[in-house]
Design a protein around this motif. Structure first.
Motif, short mmCIF file in Angstrom:
data_model
loop_
_atom_site.label_atom_id
_atom_site.label_comp_id
_atom_site.label_asym_id
_atom_site.label_seq_id
_atom_site.Cartn_x
_atom_site.Cartn_y
_atom_site.Cartn_z
N ASP A 55 27.63 20.87 13.22
CA ASP A 55 27.84 19.50 13.69
C ASP A 55 27.14 18.50 12.78
O ASP A 55 27.70 17.45 12.44
N LEU A 56 25.92 18.83 12.36
CA LEU A 56 25.18 17.93 11.48
C LEU A 56 25.81 17.87 10.09
O LEU A 56 25.84 16.81 9.46
N LEU A 57 26.32 19.01 9.62
CA LEU A 57 27.07 19.00 8.35
C LEU A 57 28.29 18.08 8.46
O LEU A 57 28.58 17.30 7.56
N CYS A 58 28.98 18.19 9.59
CA CYS A 58 30.18 17.36 9.81
C CYS A 58 29.85 15.88 9.84
O CYS A 58 30.69 15.05 9.50
N SER A 59 28.64 15.55 10.25
CA SER A 59 28.25 14.14 10.30
C SER A 59 27.67 13.66 8.98
O SER A 59 27.17 12.54 8.88
N GLY A 60 27.71 14.52 7.95
CA GLY A 60 27.31 14.11 6.61
C GLY A 60 25.84 14.31 6.28
O GLY A 60 25.36 13.79 5.27
N GLN A 61 25.14 15.08 7.09
CA GLN A 61 23.71 15.30 6.86
C GLN A 61 23.48 16.30 5.72
O GLN A 61 24.23 17.26 5.56
N SER A 62 22.42 16.09 4.98
CA SER A 62 22.01 17.02 3.92
C SER A 62 21.21 18.16 4.54
O SER A 62 20.82 18.10 5.71
N THR A 63 20.93 19.17 3.74
CA THR A 63 20.11 20.29 4.20
C THR A 63 18.76 19.80 4.71
O THR A 63 18.31 20.19 5.79
N ASP A 64 18.12 18.92 3.95
CA ASP A 64 16.81 18.41 4.36
C ASP A 64 16.90 17.57 5.63
O ASP A 64 16.02 17.64 6.49
N ASP A 65 17.97 16.78 5.75
CA ASP A 65 18.17 15.98 6.96
C ASP A 65 18.35 16.88 8.18
O ASP A 65 17.80 16.61 9.26
N ILE A 66 19.13 17.95 8.02
CA ILE A 66 19.35 18.89 9.11
C ILE A 66 18.03 19.56 9.49
O ILE A 66 17.71 19.70 10.67
N ALA A 67 17.27 19.96 8.48
CA ALA A 67 15.97 20.59 8.74
C ALA A 67 15.07 19.65 9.54
O ALA A 67 14.43 20.08 10.52
N ASP A 68 15.03 18.39 9.17
CA ASP A 68 14.22 17.42 9.89
C ASP A 68 14.71 17.24 11.32
O ASP A 68 13.92 17.21 12.27
#
Length: 112
Positions: A45-58
């Protein structure tokens, strides 16, 4: 009740409230049976919203390495080789769910 599922009024209201909170972009919608774990769906879901790996981790309070591991696993489970292909597959699965819901609604309307 004639072989049909019986759902209490209270549960029905909770289900309706849940559907009202569903995002228009479909994020958060998941098949009942899925190859992906709930955490892998969160990552997708976070990938689909355009988040980076670091953003997802946070966002998920995970290490970047753990997020990469989840991404690797979901790519394998979805049978795709890139993040974009995983996003496309998630959108396809959500579209299939929406079409299934519309078809189910049509069957119920015809039966009424």
């Amino acid at each position: 009740m004639a072989g049909e599922a019986v759902i209490s009024r209270r549960l029905t209201m909770r289900l309706v409230d849940s559907l009202r909170r569903t995002r228009p972009d479909g994020l958060g919608i998941r098949p009942v049976r899925s190859r992906l774990t709930p955490r892998e769906w969160e990552v997708l879901d976070l990938l689909c919203s355009g988040q980076s790996t670091d953003d997802i981790a946070d966002a998920l309070v995970l290490s970047s390495e753990t997020v990469r591991s989840h991404i690797k696993n979901l790519l394998r489970k979805l049978g795709v080789s890139s993040r974009q292909a995983a996003i496309d597959e998630a959108r396809r699965m959500r579209a299939d769910l929406a079409v299934g819901d519309e078809a189910h609604d049509g069957i119920e309307a015809a039966a009424a």
